[in-house]
Design an enzyme around this catalytic site. Structure first.
Site, short mmCIF file in Angstrom:
data_model
loop_
_atom_site.label_atom_id
_atom_site.label_comp_id
_atom_site.label_asym_id
_atom_site.label_seq_id
_atom_site.Cartn_x
_atom_site.Cartn_y
_atom_site.Cartn_z
N LYS B 29 0.85 -1.19 0.00
CA LYS B 29 0.00 0.00 0.00
C LYS B 29 0.89 1.24 0.00
O LYS B 29 1.94 1.25 0.67
CB LYS B 29 -0.86 -0.05 1.27
N SER B 106 -9.28 1.39 3.40
CA SER B 106 -8.47 2.18 2.50
C SER B 106 -7.39 1.36 1.79
O SER B 106 -6.78 1.86 0.85
CB SER B 106 -7.80 3.32 3.28
N SER B 130 -9.46 -0.83 7.57
CA SER B 130 -8.91 -0.69 6.22
C SER B 130 -8.28 -1.94 5.64
O SER B 130 -7.99 -1.98 4.44
CB SER B 130 -7.89 0.46 6.18
#
Lengths: 387, 387
Positions: B29, B106, B130
């Site tokens: 990420k 996320s 997330s």
């Protein structure tokens, strides 16, 4: 500091031959429709969801019909929500009169383009100061006409009860030619009978700004038979400002809410914050602000009978530095609003006149008149330039 | 629907030969530092102000040292402030298990990349759900480890008292291999002694979701010697959710405030709004929320002694449609938070297990355990896959 023109956009529409503005070029703030070009509004997510207009905005068509040639669309603060001219998506147009400083907004590119000599005149909009402030910061003539006087068809709205279309020029003669066309009224020879000097507005301005405007003010005093000093806002400029900073954002939120809720668009944080706070305004505040607006309208009607003009600093200081942090910007915006709020509240016409500087940076002198007496202000600007 | 990878970024770092993860590929990420690449954080104005890191984040280095090869950086919701995986700047990564629906966020790109088979595992972060939410929506194994267990050096913070680093995999065996490395603990053969089924969490989920999870829950019941039904949050999941939705945004505002005030960055409206509202949180609300957090910690400590696990739906429903308007998103986010808030509040480890669908879209079953008992959950996921 970037070009004043909307990135990636190339526009050219010839004016009708032989009109009163023949030979002039103009640019239009990216809130005005130009047939065949998306009206971008200074925000990529606004631009994206908009159909390409098939007709020019009324003001664009009026200038073309009068013979001026459209040569560009100009950068605006995001959906006109800004007063400094810093657009996080499209950049900050150069202020050639004060490099490294903001041009003022939201009609930032329109002011920058005229100040740089890239065109002769340009269209802007003024809801809360968006023509007056860049005119002051860039050293230009600029007008916020009487609210409701111009046809705003094809101009992107923000807060309709305060929205106006205005324009810029470098010299009074060009300013008068363009004004005659857009006001649809000849600019005659008469000057005002009486001048009111707004002591509260001069008192709020930085001392250096008030002082810098004195020579211009002295010439104005000699031009007008009578003058006197008087408070403009007995309730306090701070009261008027608070009312307008309540009413205008709430109206802007009403305008943009359907789009915001549907598309969750991108904004600079400060712009989004303004909308969020507007969405949370209590009804009681709105009610109070509406009463203040009515009081302000009564006051200016009383102060400005036909033939009388009022003089005040357009902004409390010249253009601030570009790229300041948000808390500094907040304070600057609030101070600017103190001298601009009356425009949206009461809708009187106002012309900002260049000719003074503070530390080399321009500062404008503003003249107000009775509603509908826009031409008298343009006339006074012409006379003052010759005085 | 776009690629799960950060636009314009190409990353390739070979893993150390011969480690336990040799032959595996992973993505990180865009909140994790990768030496030589800007950590973008899903926001152009965050990316722009950041120096290029000279060292890998701890978790990236751990996977490389264990032999996995880093092949990409993945899209995240803006500065990790989002739960659905729609990034207005970089796009919405494809959810291959539910096209036309969001991937969850996320850690959107990390989940999407693994779900699409573009890599074997990926690093995400989980502050308010997330990792758990995209694991549920994309049909993956995903873990939110015990808060404080992993070294978060080189991972962009959001709300440090809730931040964790997690990971995804398509199958339990890969999930266990990666978990052993990042937990620095072997995944042994033991299964839990007791299972608690959280009746309030199942009751809050859509009936179709609760029903879809029953076969998986039945297999789990057969795996564990004892099970019972019990309320997870006697104070109300709504009370826990309100507390976390007070604490986490205020902490995020503290994290991002210096940047926001200095740079006035661009955000999707909904992201900016969250920060604005956080900045206005009264101290009294914060004080109340801190008491609820303490109460929730006590409750989960009591409910989850060593050897006990708790089962609940990871999300109350499968992935919602992409591109919904903001008021709809607000309701969806609030509902998701009802089943996620305990993670940030109490910091217990949680694994989301795939294997159920509603209308063809995946939905995850979550297992919680005592703080530090992360490996027990991974072990249970392995056993359940084989059951």
């Amino acid at each position: 500091m970037t070009s004043p023109f909307v990135p990636g956009t190339s526009v050219h529409v010839e004016g009708r031959p032989g009109g009163p503005l023949a030979g002039l070029t103009f640019a239009a703030k990216d809130l005005f429709d130009v047939a065949g070009h998306v009206t971008g509004g200074g925000n990529p997510d606004w631009a994206r969801q908009n159909p390409v207009p098939s007709r020019h905005a009324w003001a664009v068509q009026a200038l073309l019909d009068a013979g001026a040639t459209l040569t560009a669309k100009t950068i605006t603060d995001e959906v006109s929500l800004g007063i400094l001219g810093e657009n996080a998506f499209e950049g900050t147009p150069l202020n050639p009169a004060a490099p490294g400083h903001v041009p003022g907004g939201s009609s930032s590119g329109s002011a920058s383009a005229v100040a740089q000599g890239l065109c002769d005149t340009s269209l802007g909009t003024d809801t809360g100061g968006s023509v007056r402030v860049p005119a002051s910061f860039c050293g230009l003539y600029g007008i916020r006409p009487t609210h409701g006087r111009l046809d705003l068809t094809g101009m992107m709205p923000q807060a309709p009860s305060s929205d106006t279309a205005g324009w810029f020029a470098r010299d009074a003669a060009t300013f008068a030619r363009v004004s005659a066309v857009l006001l649809q009224e000849a600019i005659g020879p008469a000057v005002p009978d009486r001048l009111v000097i707004a002591t509260d507005a001069f008192g709020f301005a930085d001392p250096a700004t008030a002082e810098a405007l004195e020579p211009l003010l002295d010439r104005l005093k000699r031009l007008v038979p009578e003058w006197r000093e008087e408070v403009m806002a007995p309730q306090g400029l701070s009261t008027w400002s608070r009312a307008q900073r309540t009413l205008q954002p709430v109206e802007a939120w009403q305008t943009f809410r359907p789009w915001v809720e549907r598309d969750n668009p991108r904004f600079a944080f400060g712009v989004a914050r303004g909308l969020v706070l507007a969405s949370m305004t209590p009804e009681s505040e709105l009610g109070w602000a509406a009463l203040v607006r009515r009081e302000a309208r009564g006051r200016l009607r009383h102060l400005l009978p036909p033939g009388t003009i009022l003089a005040m600093p357009t902004t409390p200081f010249p253009a601030p530095k570009a790229g300041l942090p948000l808390p500094d910007l907040d304070g600057i915006r609030a101070a600017i609003n103190m001298l601009c709020a009356h425009g949206g509240l009461a809708g009187h016409p106002q012309v900002s006149i260049p000719g003074a500087t503070v530390d080399g940076r321009p500062i404008g002198l503003s003249l107000l008149a009775a509603r509908g007496a826009d031409a008298l202000l343009v006339r006074t600007a012409l006379a003052l330039e010759k005085s």
